[in-house]
Design an enzyme around this catalytic site. Sequence first.
Site, PDB file in Angstrom:
ATOM      1  N   GLN A   1       0.838  -1.200   0.000  1.00  0.00           N
ATOM      2  CA  GLN A   1       0.000   0.000   0.000  1.00  0.00           C
ATOM      3  C   GLN A   1       0.873   1.251   0.000  1.00  0.00           C
ATOM      4  O   GLN A   1       1.925   1.258   0.628  1.00  0.00           O
ATOM      5  CB  GLN A   1      -0.879   0.025   1.264  1.00  0.00           C
ATOM      6  CG  GLN A   1      -1.836   1.192   1.320  1.00  0.00           C
ATOM      7  CD  GLN A   1      -2.251   1.566   2.746  1.00  0.00           C
ATOM      8  OE1 GLN A   1      -1.697   2.452   3.382  1.00  0.00           O
ATOM      9  NE2 GLN A   1      -3.240   0.846   3.254  1.00  0.00           N
TER      10      GLN A   1
ATOM     11  N   HIS B   1       1.205   5.659   0.358  1.00  0.00           N
ATOM     12  CA  HIS B   1       0.689   6.999   0.650  1.00  0.00           C
ATOM     13  C   HIS B   1       0.859   7.870  -0.586  1.00  0.00           C
ATOM     14  O   HIS B   1       1.921   7.847  -1.216  1.00  0.00           O
ATOM     15  CB  HIS B   1       1.486   7.649   1.780  1.00  0.00           C
ATOM     16  CG  HIS B   1       1.296   7.010   3.116  1.00  0.00           C
ATOM     17  ND1 HIS B   1       2.176   7.210   4.154  1.00  0.00           N
ATOM     18  CD2 HIS B   1       0.327   6.191   3.588  1.00  0.00           C
ATOM     19  CE1 HIS B   1       1.755   6.536   5.220  1.00  0.00           C
ATOM     20  NE2 HIS B   1       0.640   5.905   4.891  1.00  0.00           N
TER      21      HIS B   1
ATOM     22  N   GLU C   1      -3.459   5.441  -0.262  1.00  0.00           N
ATOM     23  CA  GLU C   1      -4.059   6.161   0.857  1.00  0.00           C
ATOM     24  C   GLU C   1      -3.623   7.613   0.773  1.00  0.00           C
ATOM     25  O   GLU C   1      -2.426   7.903   0.748  1.00  0.00           O
ATOM     26  CB  GLU C   1      -3.575   5.540   2.183  1.00  0.00           C
ATOM     27  CG  GLU C   1      -4.124   6.250   3.411  1.00  0.00           C
ATOM     28  CD  GLU C   1      -3.611   5.664   4.726  1.00  0.00           C
ATOM     29  OE1 GLU C   1      -2.542   5.034   4.725  1.00  0.00           O
ATOM     30  OE2 GLU C   1      -4.284   5.843   5.747  1.00  0.00           O
TER      31      GLU C   1
ATOM     32  N   GLU D   1      -9.633   2.999   6.442  1.00  0.00           N
ATOM     33  CA  GLU D   1      -8.631   2.394   7.300  1.00  0.00           C
ATOM     34  C   GLU D   1      -8.462   3.150   8.609  1.00  0.00           C
ATOM     35  O   GLU D   1      -7.997   2.593   9.589  1.00  0.00           O
ATOM     36  CB  GLU D   1      -7.297   2.361   6.535  1.00  0.00           C
ATOM     37  CG  GLU D   1      -6.128   1.775   7.270  1.00  0.00           C
ATOM     38  CD  GLU D   1      -4.897   1.729   6.385  1.00  0.00           C
ATOM     39  OE1 GLU D   1      -4.482   0.625   6.042  1.00  0.00           O
ATOM     40  OE2 GLU D   1      -4.373   2.802   6.018  1.00  0.00           O
TER      41      GLU D   1
ATOM     42  N   GLN E   1      -4.687  -2.723  10.505  1.00  0.00           N
ATOM     43  CA  GLN E   1      -3.402  -2.081  10.263  1.00  0.00           C
ATOM     44  C   GLN E   1      -2.728  -1.939  11.613  1.00  0.00           C
ATOM     45  O   GLN E   1      -3.203  -1.177  12.463  1.00  0.00           O
ATOM     46  CB  GLN E   1      -3.634  -0.705   9.617  1.00  0.00           C
ATOM     47  CG  GLN E   1      -2.417   0.196   9.683  1.00  0.00           C
ATOM     48  CD  GLN E   1      -2.696   1.614   9.190  1.00  0.00           C
ATOM     49  OE1 GLN E   1      -2.057   2.077   8.266  1.00  0.00           O
ATOM     50  NE2 GLN E   1      -3.647   2.297   9.800  1.00  0.00           N
TER      51      GLN E   1
ATOM     52  N   ASP F   1       5.266   1.717   8.387  1.00  0.00           N
ATOM     53  CA  ASP F   1       4.521   2.900   7.991  1.00  0.00           C
ATOM     54  C   ASP F   1       5.336   4.124   8.428  1.00  0.00           C
ATOM     55  O   ASP F   1       6.190   4.582   7.680  1.00  0.00           O
ATOM     56  CB  ASP F   1       3.143   2.803   8.658  1.00  0.00           C
ATOM     57  CG  ASP F   1       2.147   3.807   8.146  1.00  0.00           C
ATOM     58  OD1 ASP F   1       2.512   4.962   7.992  1.00  0.00           O
ATOM     59  OD2 ASP F   1       0.981   3.434   7.916  1.00  0.00           O
TER      60      ASP F   1
ATOM     61  N   SER G   1       1.850  -0.595   5.518  1.00  0.00           N
ATOM     62  CA  SER G   1       0.504  -0.010   5.599  1.00  0.00           C
ATOM     63  C   SER G   1       0.597   1.468   5.246  1.00  0.00           C
ATOM     64  O   SER G   1      -0.174   2.293   5.706  1.00  0.00           O
ATOM     65  CB  SER G   1      -0.078  -0.215   6.985  1.00  0.00           C
ATOM     66  OG  SER G   1       0.679   0.465   7.957  1.00  0.00           O
TER      67      SER G   1
END
Lengths: 118, 744
Positions: free
Chosen positions: B144, B146, B173, B224, B299, B338, B365
């Site tokens: 995933q 950002h 995201e 999320e 997450q 993350d 994540s």
Amino acid sequence: MSNAYSGKPAAELTIDALVRDELAADDVRIHPDTLEAQARVAERHGNPQLAENFRRAAELTRFGEAEILALYEALRPRRSTAGELAALAADLAARDAPRCAALVREAAAAYARRGLLR
Amino acid sequence: MVDEPVGRIRFMDEQRVNLDGFAREDPALGLVALHSPADPEPSLRVVDGVVVELDGKARDAFDTIDSYVAAHGIDLSVAEEAMALGEVVAARLFVDPAVPRGEVIRLVAGMTPAKLARVVMLLRPPELMMAMTKLRARRTPSNQAHVTNLLDDPLLLAADAATAAAYGFRELETTVPVLADAPSNAVAVTIGAAVGAPGVLVQCAVEEAMELEMGLRGLVSYAETVSLYGTESVFVDGDDTPWSKALLTSGYASRGIKMRVSSGAGAEVLMAGAEGRSMLYLESRCVSLARAIGAQGVQNGGIDGASVAASVPRGVRELMAENVMVMARNLESCSGNDALMSESHVRRTSRTLPILLAGSDYICSGFGSVRRYDNMFGPSNWNAEDIDDWLALQRDWGVDGGLRTASADTVRDLRRQAVEAVRDVYRALGLGDFTDEQLAAAVDAAGSMDLAGTDALAVLAAAQTIRGAGLTALDVARALHETGHDEAARRVLDMAVARVHGDHLQTAAIFDEDMRVLSLVTDPNEYAGPGTGYEPAPRRQAEIDDIRQARGVADLRRTQAADRTDKLQKTGNAGFGTDPREVVIGVSPGVGRTVWRTLSGLLVQDVLQELLDGLEEEGCLARIVRVNSTIDLGMVGLTAARLAGSGIGIGLQGKGTALIHRRDLPPLANLELYSMAPTLTAEMYRALGANAGRHAKGATPVPVRNPYTEEAIEARYHTSVIALVALERDCADPEAAPEELSFR
């Protein structure tokens, strides 16, 4: 093949239909029967809690966006009195949402015990 | 007076790792990773189907988390068996490949939070990796990203979303520095993702109610930012309860939106609400609650508190243990990696590597696909600065970290299509106008600091219009289609229609690029030891292997051919010289045929000129001979020396390595050697020529030293060396005599 919330078969959800202005918001919303089917799949794959969530969600398909937001708000800490939660649960039960009603009743009891009522 | 530390310590103090904070364990504050003295003993008592005691606490003392978990989170049909299992026995079940995943899932469903924490605490790092390999829900790993920027610039968001999709991220995201901009960001990232690839899930992380509203409108396809905490006080400070979160979870599902909850170590410590418990135990409560409220995934693995966990002993191990608990509870794991947890590249790599190797539903994540400064979640452990590192790590270990390389042309084309699509949709829906200059800048920008200026008020106005007019995914798809972006329109519509089917609501679901759902249901992880479980398909393996920087001999042959000249010409077979001042320069077989430029960047002809000039300075005669029978530098030099009237020869390989040889020395000996071809300079070759001249005259010159470098010079050049040697080898002929070359 699933039907949309509106009843339209998923196969009819095409770009052509969109361009002809034949698709509305309810045509791309999930139908409660589909959520029930997904609940059975979740149960078969070892997650009864996920199934329960899908069944609560099936009840909520009949509720508008603003109603869902309001329901969420009512369950946040110290937003509602015991009476308000009881009324909310009764309203949910009356609108054929027994699982959501049970969730609210359970919350009301816990909130009373833990000082989370308004 | 305190003595200043010695230089060695002062030097060590300056290293990046010492910018990190390291905390002494302090259980009272919750600054303890795996186990605190205040963690309860696991216990479960059930009377008439009702839990009356949970982890040492009686029913009337339950807080809201205990209550919810006791009522919904424990499979009472298996609880007695699961709670009676010894913790070591249970931990071995996690690791043993002969025990099916389903058996672990069945037993863990009956474990209390304290019990699961005690079991996972026993797993050492390689055992955590085995457990993760075996227990994750989805067979195919994923990742995933950002996608954000400092300015909420819609053009850059779309260009970066398309880029992230091109690199293989299956979830994007976004979030906002300015809350009210959220709807604009959601639309821009949705458009960019649709341009980049089919089936990319998109979310916009903001305050709970706003996030739900955008989800209900179809402006995002998953959610999320639904936070859970391990203590009641912090939960309530977060303005939620288990029941409000359960309702929120069902609200998303009621509109066919994928959703996971978010938790992770450190949050309770940061809010001074850890109640003296360990990070692992508190997180076990979160994971139990996640399962109890019916969320499909979690997450965790530190998230915003990752650096808190990393500050204490065994903290990084605790972060990975959190992910394993999620997997053992049969949920999707979006496994942290993350927030940036260290200033040290070594530590942040160490924190992620075991998870990358084991594979997770989402390894990060939130891999920051944008520049660090543009990440509005704060810098990630991995950022745009590191995408090529990640691709190299995947390739080094032969593992699937979810990413693939993208060619320069692909990235340019997709970024251009993405910004044009945003311009057209914003214009069609009355959200705003952009200039050609703004578009061009966004296509080219590596980050928002490269933009041509963003009108902050225009972004805000666009967001207000989207919200006020109640625009939905259908409006976006229609506008894309009307403005000629047919493929992106179809992809946005496909994501909307996916909600009607709801297959992606099942655990650990992603879409592949053919819009097939891969999940616990359709792509179950069935790892059972070597030869089983996930293996990249040949096409996927090729994506992992073929990074854009990879070079072969054919590439190098083309590069070398670009420098071809006719300065070196064969004039005949080489004879023996008689003049005592004569030095012969022997060159390798590829010189003048396929090899034209040395590793230092100097042309072979320029190196030869320097050598000749150096010899001339010493009043020597020079001849150039190509030694065709060998590519060995010593033999090239020795052959030249034997042909030279002085008995002194210079050997030069096409890659630039050079030496001085004398005819009476054994082949592997030499008088001077330049072994570090990439670091050689013109001046050094001239000095080598001059020294060869001095040797010819019987003097003993001061040898020129090889330059020293602390860089990974071999890593940089060895692939070129191998290819150059292959070119030379192709030109060599063991039977061929040395030949004289003219040089003009």
